[in-house]
Every structure is written in structure tokens, then in C-alpha cells.
Scaffold this active site. Sequence first.
Site, mmCIF file in Angstrom:
data_model
loop_
_atom_site.group_PDB
_atom_site.id
_atom_site.type_symbol
_atom_site.label_atom_id
_atom_site.label_comp_id
_atom_site.label_asym_id
_atom_site.label_seq_id
_atom_site.Cartn_x
_atom_site.Cartn_y
_atom_site.Cartn_z
ATOM 1 N N LYS A 67 -129.855 17.965 130.882
ATOM 2 C CA LYS A 67 -129.270 17.107 129.848
ATOM 3 C C LYS A 67 -127.863 16.727 130.262
ATOM 4 O O LYS A 67 -127.094 17.576 130.728
ATOM 5 C CB LYS A 67 -129.201 17.897 128.522
ATOM 6 C CG LYS A 67 -128.708 17.068 127.344
ATOM 7 C CD LYS A 67 -129.816 16.266 126.705
ATOM 8 C CE LYS A 67 -129.304 15.209 125.725
ATOM 9 N NZ LYS A 67 -128.823 13.982 126.378
ATOM 10 N N LYS A 91 -122.071 24.181 129.510
ATOM 11 C CA LYS A 91 -121.854 23.727 128.131
ATOM 12 C C LYS A 91 -123.081 23.965 127.253
ATOM 13 O O LYS A 91 -122.983 24.515 126.152
ATOM 14 C CB LYS A 91 -121.519 22.229 128.167
ATOM 15 C CG LYS A 91 -120.966 21.661 126.886
ATOM 16 C CD LYS A 91 -120.820 20.126 126.976
ATOM 17 C CE LYS A 91 -119.912 19.675 128.095
ATOM 18 N NZ LYS A 91 -119.748 18.197 128.110
ATOM 19 N N LYS A 103 -126.334 15.167 135.073
ATOM 20 C CA LYS A 103 -125.341 14.106 134.889
ATOM 21 C C LYS A 103 -125.688 12.936 135.785
ATOM 22 O O LYS A 103 -126.300 13.118 136.850
ATOM 23 C CB LYS A 103 -123.949 14.614 135.281
ATOM 24 C CG LYS A 103 -122.826 13.785 134.690
ATOM 25 C CD LYS A 103 -122.619 14.145 133.239
ATOM 26 C CE LYS A 103 -121.392 13.553 132.650
ATOM 27 N NZ LYS A 103 -120.999 14.318 131.451
ATOM 28 N N THR A 187 -118.571 13.822 119.561
ATOM 29 C CA THR A 187 -117.703 14.516 120.516
ATOM 30 C C THR A 187 -116.321 14.721 119.880
ATOM 31 O O THR A 187 -115.750 15.822 119.927
ATOM 32 C CB THR A 187 -117.601 13.727 121.838
ATOM 33 O OG1 THR A 187 -118.923 13.422 122.266
ATOM 34 C CG2 THR A 187 -116.876 14.517 122.901
ATOM 35 N N ASN A 218 -114.107 6.583 123.060
ATOM 36 C CA ASN A 218 -114.842 7.049 121.878
ATOM 37 C C ASN A 218 -114.385 8.435 121.418
ATOM 38 O O ASN A 218 -114.040 8.640 120.250
ATOM 39 C CB ASN A 218 -116.346 7.023 122.186
ATOM 40 C CG ASN A 218 -117.162 7.650 121.069
ATOM 41 O OD1 ASN A 218 -116.835 7.496 119.896
ATOM 42 N ND2 ASN A 218 -118.192 8.377 121.405
ATOM 43 N N SER A 355 -126.672 15.178 120.406
ATOM 44 C CA SER A 355 -127.737 14.626 121.259
ATOM 45 C C SER A 355 -128.997 15.481 121.113
ATOM 46 O O SER A 355 -130.117 14.964 121.062
ATOM 47 C CB SER A 355 -127.320 14.652 122.739
ATOM 48 O OG SER A 355 -126.635 13.473 123.079
HETATM 49 N N1 GLU Z 1 -121.544 12.875 128.109
HETATM 50 C C1 GLU Z 1 -121.395 13.871 127.096
HETATM 51 C C2 GLU Z 1 -120.885 15.167 127.681
HETATM 52 O O1 GLU Z 1 -120.257 15.181 128.724
HETATM 53 C C3 GLU Z 1 -122.645 14.013 126.255
HETATM 54 C C4 GLU Z 1 -123.856 14.478 127.010
HETATM 55 C C5 GLU Z 1 -125.140 14.405 126.202
HETATM 56 O O2 GLU Z 1 -125.105 14.095 125.033
HETATM 57 O O3 GLU Z 1 -126.175 14.701 126.789
HETATM 58 O O4 GLU Z 1 -121.009 16.204 127.092
#
Ligand code: GLU
Length: 430
Positions: A67, A91, A103, A187, A218, A355
Amino acid sequence: MPSVFHDARERLKSLGKLSGISATVIESLSRPRSTLCSSLPVLMDDGSTQYFDAYRCQYSSHLGPCKGGIRFHPNVSQDEVQALALWMTIKCAVVDLPFGGGKGGVNVDPKTLSRMELERLSRSYMRAMADFIGPDKDIPAPDVYTNARIMGWMRDEFEVIKRHKQPAVITGKPVNLGGSLGREEATGRGAFLVTEFLRSKEGKAPEDIRVAVQGFGNAGYNVAKLLFDAGYKIIAISDSKGAICDAAGLDVDKVKSFKDKDRSFDSDYCKSSVCESETHKSISHEELLALDVELLVPAALENAITIKNVNNIKAKWITEVANGPISAAADEILHARGTVIIPDVLANSGGVIVSYFEWVQNKAGYPWSLDEVRTRLQAVLKMSFDEMWQYQHQSENTSLRTAAYAKALSKLEQVIKMRGTKEYFANTEN
Ligand code: GLU
């Protein structure tokens, strides 16, 4: 160019050792499972075809499907994407999501593209990745310079290729295309909530907390707005073009409306800057980071604070809204100096938590109310924050980051060990 992935891996090794995680486990987490690299052909408005380097890294799937977001930025490289995917692995484990880490990214300056070129680029990315990702394999989401509309295009492209509906293939979609209420602000809201938990532990009033926010995308905007509404004094804000400062406090909504001045629809990038809010003093990015404030919120990119400028930092607390804004070496110096840092893997996890909620709603075909999303987000973060806090206060000279890594790595260690280690197969361990 220093390697961000190298830095991330060194931090993994040192924090893993500090938390007593087995060397075999750290070794297995020190490399990505797989990374797909592709050159995306994009038909430009003038009829030419341009190629953009694109990546998707599936770092670890020990705890579930990979994810993590997709970023469109001129700094994107395989090295950066792999570091970001490692942080996503940590995370998701910190906040107990049934996900591994991934990613993606495209090396592009999206501000130079027209809307149609941006759409073609987004669809081209999905065409390259469609067989690599999937709702139970690897689920992308927005990140720097990508947004809900782009996620909507990507979902659509995936479904055109697969010929059936799969809303859970990507999160952070527009609400009317299967997105979750509350995902856009998540976030920033998460970062606000963990800052509030810290404030209440430290027994300070919001009015006594002066804040500098680096980055007004954002996440930066949403955290600044929530802090402002709660009575914190926002004295400086920056974006990629510059920074403004006002010791008497800035009105976050007004700054936002300056920035949005030329923006006619929400998938477009801002053409204006916070600096056009002319009534305030302009300062440099470095001056913003060095302000004498109670709280610094780095909400832009990696390595905002490194060994080069760490000695200028005066903030007592730092909420890391960006991923990796403090290099490992600078982090050690700040920790030794007593700066309290809410680490990225907790501070910005609100995005991936919601998410996850979106993915659950898509799979169940049953959308939740905004209230339900916010209540559940708060509950997940409160539990994780309290766990980190307790761990930190039970062990000597530990940071919240060490506590977060200790928790994440021990979860990962358990599942890796369940599959069998050298010690298990040699009959020296049960
Ligand atoms: N890009 C965000 C992060 O770095 C969200 C990642 C997601 O929702 O999968 O945590």
C-alpha cells in the site's frame, strides 16, 4: 545526490538493533521485494510523444497487500520510491493496518503539463502497472502532486483494461467514484490529532503554541487549518515558491485563498504562491525552518532538515507531516537536544488509515458517514500514540521514532519468524 534509500535503510538497521530485532529479520527488510521501472509514452498536445520514467516499488507484503501513494515530481527516482516504500511498510505496521508497504512515482514536473497531458500521463502509468498492482496485491493512492481526480482516471483505466469494476484497486478517489468521505483531509487531520495528543500530555494551551508550517499542499494546508481553528498561532507558512511570516499570526483561510486565486478547478496545480499574500513579510525557506517557534511542521519533501541546517532549528516540537523530512544524522542531534519529534510513520499515517477505510468500504460496497470515518481515525491514532508514548516513557533515552519502529519491526518479526528462520529449522528455537 545522497541516497534517501541508503539513509532509510541505515535508520532501519540502527533502530532495529536498538529494539532487539533479529538480524535475519532486519536483513530481509533491508531490500524491496520488487520494483517495476517503466518509460511511459505520453502523447503531448503538440502531437509529439514524450517519455517519462515511472516506478512502482512493492517493498514488503508480510502484513498484507502493498500500500502506498504515487507521486508526480521532478525529483522522483527509483532510490526515492524505494525509501518511501520502506517507510510505508513501517507506517502500516505502526498503526496496525493489514497492509505491507509500496510506493510509486513518475519523474515529471506536472505543472508544465496541460490537463489533457496530465490525464494521458495518469492513464499511461496505469497501463504500465495494471498487471503488477491489484486490490489484493498492491493498492496505490495519492501522494505529492497527485490527487483524487488522478486516482479516478487511474481507477477508470484499470477497469477498462480488466473489463470489470474494481473500485478497491486504488484509494483517495473522488467520493462519487468510490472514494471515502474524509480521505482528502485525512493526512492533515491525523497530524493535527497526534499534535493535540502531545499538547495534552505536555499540558500546554493552544494559544501558547507558535507554529511554522513548511509546505502548503493538501497535508500542509489541512494541518495548518485545523491547528489554526483550534487556536494555535500559525506564524509562518511556505510553499515551493517561498515563505511568509507574521509574528501576530496568519489567517490560514486567507493565505489559502491567495494561493488558490488562479485556480479554476481542483485537479489543477496552483499558479499562485502564498507569497502573493502581500501584507506579510517574505522570508526564505531556511529562515522559516529556523524560526523560534514551539512547533515546526515540515510538510513538504524529504531531507528538509539535515546535518547542514540542524543547528539552526529552534522548535521544541516537530510534527513530521512529510515523509522523511529529517535525515537520520540530524534526527540523532535533535533527539540528543531534547526536541520532541512525532515521527512521519505516525504523524502522517492519517492518509493511509483512511485509505484503508476506503478499501474496506469498496470491498463491502457500503459507504460510511464522515462522522464514522473521523471517529475511527481518531480511535486508531489515539491507540497508536498512547502505545508509542508509553514505550518511550518506560525505556530510557528513547524517542517516539524508536518506539514506532520497535512496534512495527516486532510485528514484522513475528510474521517473518512464523514462516521459519535458520534457528527454527536448526531446531534451536521453537
Ligand atoms: N501517500 C500517502 C502516504 O505517504 C498515503 C498513502 C496511501 O493512502 O496509501 O502515507
